[in-house]
Write an enzyme that holds these catalytic residues in place. Structure first.
Site, mmCIF file in Angstrom:
data_model
loop_
_atom_site.group_PDB
_atom_site.id
_atom_site.type_symbol
_atom_site.label_atom_id
_atom_site.label_comp_id
_atom_site.label_asym_id
_atom_site.label_seq_id
_atom_site.Cartn_x
_atom_site.Cartn_y
_atom_site.Cartn_z
ATOM 1 N N VAL A 179 0.841 -1.199 0.000
ATOM 2 C CA VAL A 179 0.000 0.000 0.000
ATOM 3 C C VAL A 179 0.876 1.248 0.000
ATOM 4 O O VAL A 179 0.592 2.224 -0.697
ATOM 5 C CB VAL A 179 -0.961 -0.001 1.198
ATOM 6 C CG1 VAL A 179 -1.765 1.298 1.247
ATOM 7 C CG2 VAL A 179 -1.913 -1.187 1.121
ATOM 8 N N ASP A 180 1.950 1.226 0.776
ATOM 9 C CA ASP A 180 2.905 2.340 0.756
ATOM 10 C C ASP A 180 3.453 2.554 -0.648
ATOM 11 O O ASP A 180 3.517 3.682 -1.147
ATOM 12 C CB ASP A 180 4.068 2.045 1.714
ATOM 13 C CG ASP A 180 3.850 2.605 3.111
ATOM 14 O OD1 ASP A 180 3.693 3.821 3.238
ATOM 15 O OD2 ASP A 180 3.822 1.815 4.061
ATOM 16 N N ILE A 181 3.880 1.470 -1.272
ATOM 17 C CA ILE A 181 4.485 1.584 -2.600
ATOM 18 C C ILE A 181 3.461 2.066 -3.626
ATOM 19 O O ILE A 181 3.745 2.955 -4.439
ATOM 20 C CB ILE A 181 5.094 0.232 -3.012
ATOM 21 C CG1 ILE A 181 6.300 -0.073 -2.109
ATOM 22 C CG2 ILE A 181 5.512 0.242 -4.477
ATOM 23 C CD1 ILE A 181 6.840 -1.474 -2.248
#
Length: 395
Positions: A179-181
């Site tokens: 999700v961060d990426i």
């Protein structure tokens, strides 16, 4: 084999050369995004707290030089400057830097940027040409806007974690912070679009992205299927809710993923595994029939492949044009011939660092992550600041 040897002779793709990005981000989503901008040619200047810096510098062992391998992996190609943002001197240096920049990226906790005089409204009033990108956990409005929004929290709140893992087992997070990426990549899309818009209007724009919005958006097909009467979404392990077979199986010496995305491929799969008699039943001739009797179909395949080696299974199915792959660990994948052919890995003193997809294959590289404050004096000199102010800026 040398994993870092790029095979492409094409001219490097550096469309952002000449653009400057001021990077106030830390941890993953922001640093991954700004590193990608650096790989596209931008001059990325990472603002760090004196003596401390991005806390992921200390997220080790293992370490790659003076910083953690984690930090090294997502901060390549940047320049680091130490500035105390709570001091008037530090803020003056930042403002001078913003005057020369095209993009500013921040992921402060909600309200922190404003307290430091670095909020979007104030900064863009002074520098209307800037594209100002903010990354938050849950967005700037709504009842959760002030909540901590780390990867695992967002996976839980968005529903992603509930469909990850094996049926009946505890929910699990992604093996990496996807999700961060994905949020970082979303931010890049917004920034590039805003820069294009600026060529027409001469003005920048604020971009807001959140981990929560990214996660919910990624669940689009799942949410649509559920709301259309498909039932409550659940975890499927490595399987697919609408295709059988399509999952990982245990072989004699490891694991393989195999699948048949159409009925003709299923016939070839059955033949390759010498299962034509057992899998050739009329009720399993269509995918709908196989989905209806998933457990029985998968049991037949599982019994056959457990006696075969990974190499044997892969060889048989690939020869028949059936979807199949060995389940590799990340180190095996990074050292594979395919990764080498695409120039996906950079070798930093024996530590393998993944290049971004658009940077792969280059003959030259953006270079390693910077040491804390490595470019402080250099950057202040570029701004015409008196060298005597260097230590004041870091104090």
């Amino acid at each position: 084999m040398t994993p870092s040897t790029p095979q492409s002779s094409e001219t490097a793709f550096l469309p952002l050369q000449g653009l400057r990005v001021v990077d106030f981000t830390r941890v993953l989503a922001g640093p991954y995004a700004t590193m990608s901008l650096a790989e596209l040619g931008a001059d990325v200047i990472k603002i760090e707290m004196p003596g401390v810096g991005d806390e992921t510098r200390g997220w080790g062992p293992p370490f790659a030089g003076a910083s953690s391998a984690y930090f090294a992996a997502v901060n390549r190609g940047k320049r680091s400057i130490e500035l105390d943002l709570s001091s008037a001197e530090g803020r003056q240096h930042v403002d001078a830097l913003l005057a020369t920049a095209d993009v500013v990226v921040e992921n402060f906790r909600p309200g922190v940027a404003e307290r430091l005089g670095l909020g979007a409204e104030e900064v863009m009033e002074r520098h209307p040409h800037l594209v100002y990108a903010s990354i938050t956990g849950f967005g700037r409005t709504g009842p959760m806007a002030q909540d901590a929004g780390t990867e695992v929290i967002v996976e839980a709140e968005s529903g992603l974690m509930s469909i990850t893992g094996h049926p009946g087992a505890d929910p699990v997070r992604f093996g990496v912070a996807m999700v961060d990426i994905a949020t970082g990549l979303t931010m890049i899309t917004g920034v590039l679009a805003a820069l294009l818009e600026r060529t027409r209007t001469g003005r920048g724009r604020r971009i807001d992205v959140s981990l929560y919005a990214t996660a919910l958006s990624s669940l689009g097909t799942v949410i649509a299927s559920s709301s259309a009467g498909g039932g409550t979404p659940r975890a499927w392990g490595s399987a697919h809710p609408s295709i059988v077979p399509y999952r990982a199986f245990s072989a004699a010496d490891g694991h393989v993923v195999l699948g048949a995305t159409n009925d003709a491929m299923f016939v070839r799969l059955a033949s390759a595994l010498d299962l034509a008699d057992r899998l050739g039943q009329e009720r399993w001739a269509t995918n709908a029939g196989r989905v209806a009797e998933r457990a029985q179909v998968e049991q037949v395949i599982a019994e056959a492949v457990t006696a075969l080696t990974v190499e044997d299974i892969v060889g048989r199915l690939r020869a028949q044009g059936v979807l199949v792959a060995p389940v590799l660990n990340p180190d095996q994948a990074a050292r594979s011939e395919q990764a080498r052919a695409l120039g996906l890995m950079a070798d930093q003193d024996g530590v393998l660092i993944a290049r971004g997809p658009l940077a792969a294959g280059r003959a030259t590289d953006v270079g390693p992550a910077p040491r804390l404050g490595e470019h402080t004096e250099e950057i202040l000199a570029e701004l015409g600041r008196d060298p005597r102010h260097v230590q004041e800026a870091k104090s």
